[in-house]
Design a protein around this motif. Sequence first.
Motif, PDB file in Angstrom:
ATOM      1  N   GLN A  91      33.919  31.188  43.498  1.00 29.77           N
ATOM      2  CA  GLN A  91      34.543  32.417  43.961  1.00 29.77           C
ATOM      3  C   GLN A  91      33.515  33.518  44.249  1.00 29.77           C
ATOM      4  N   CYS A 235      43.949  37.773  47.253  1.00 28.35           N
ATOM      5  CA  CYS A 235      43.394  37.060  46.090  1.00 28.35           C
ATOM      6  C   CYS A 235      44.475  36.786  45.054  1.00 28.35           C
ATOM      7  N   VAL A 240      43.193  33.753  43.021  1.00 30.25           N
ATOM      8  CA  VAL A 240      41.745  33.956  42.953  1.00 30.25           C
ATOM      9  C   VAL A 240      41.499  35.259  42.215  1.00 30.25           C
ATOM     10  N   PRO A 242      40.122  38.593  41.724  1.00 24.90           N
ATOM     11  CA  PRO A 242      39.441  39.564  42.589  1.00 24.90           C
ATOM     12  C   PRO A 242      38.217  40.196  41.933  1.00 24.90           C
TER      13      PRO A 242
END
Length: 487
Positions: A91, A235, A240, A242
């Motif tokens: 990421q 995100c 995901v 951030p």
Amino acid sequence: MAPLITTRHDDYIELSNTINEDDEPPDIRLQQNQQEQHQLQLYPMRHKHSNSLHRDSMEALLEEANQLTPAEDTITKLTIVKTSPKHLVFQSLPSLIVSLIGLIVAGVLMDEYQHWDVFLRTPELFILLPILLNLKGNLEMILASRFSTSANMGDLDYGPVRRSLVIGNLALLQVQALIAGAVAGLASFALGLMTRPDSTSSYHECVYMTSSSMVSASFSSAILGVFMCALILICRRFNVNPDNIACPLASATGDIVTLILLAGCAVVLQGQMDSLLSTFVFLVMLTSVPLFGLIVWKNKHAKDLLFVGWTPIVCAMVISSLAGVVLEQYVEKYKGVALLTPVLIGVAGNLGSIYASRISTSLHQDTYENYASVEWVLFLMNFPVQCVFLLIIWGFDMGQLDYNFWFFLTYILVSLICTFICLKIGKWMTLGFWKMGYDPDNYVIPYLTAMIDVFGTVLLVTTFSLLTSSGANDMTSPGNAQIANIG
């Protein structure tokens, strides 16, 4: 007909179009309150201070968890967050590479702008550039850190709260950007008077500098604010974190957008410098400050932030000016300082901001962050990013540098030292501000980036001096070498 609302207890999802900002996600809030009360009954001392939940490692926590009853163990596991190094790398690394490219592009733009007529006729613009970029970069990174925390807390999952947070934060960013732009413009004009006392500066030039700074700051904040909010919402949608990507992207895109807008504003307004156009633009920008301030004041999710965080932003500008003084003294003495310094401190600052943002989120969530694991992953991540940078400048023969073994070794070593310092400072400052009752999202990043500006610049200049004096690599610029030979 009542609006359709679908809820999922483990992750609140809202499909309603209602815009009543007084609404709150009732199920989630009730669940959280009940869970907190239950934990408080089981562990009354553990909730006395939130920071007492955080330890440098999870060994003591896991040892304690082994001694708990099954019921207590279930609740304790809710507060443990295990960080996967693979997810962190996957990421964070792409965003760091993008930020690296952004830093290089910003450097190329600054090198190009120095030959423009508008910058030659108004040298104060060169003083304005680092001040404005520093102030603006901090504002966007603070927004990214604060909004990432809101996303991980689940505040953005509920429609009315999400809209209120987006509108309030964007309006707050405008207030901060306009004030920061005015401060940067006035400061650069004042510094220009001190460095060039014989110059014939006038009221029109002062207003021209200030209005150009405010316009570019306002428009870039509008563009980047929308971009960052959308990025963090995406995100959240795709699970995901951030915290791993928002701050580096805010830093990289912010410099490029602000540079382009400042150059455009300077070109447009300079042709009308002696007219009242700059004064009119300045007054329009100035009157918009209370308008955006009123929007923030009426927003219950952003109201408390209106007067928070100004001290670190201003102090960071002062601290960064020390790095500017060092850079100005040595930028022409050593080759490549102007090219290497922004990337050296930029990458280290981005890694430190990722770490600080993650710790701040864990503090707000009452979860455990595995500090040792995250620190090592972020520390080692600096190496491939700097290698990519060295390959780029070597491949395009940038900076007129002598690319030998000692140069590569010392630069990588300095970059690792800067990253280590930045990670440690980021951790200590985040925990320290939390202990003092301040939200780290609003305070840590400005101080962190400013301090690494000074450390990185001093370390790089010292390294170049040692390389030159030892004969390992002559880092003196060709102009200075010729002057030395003539002497």
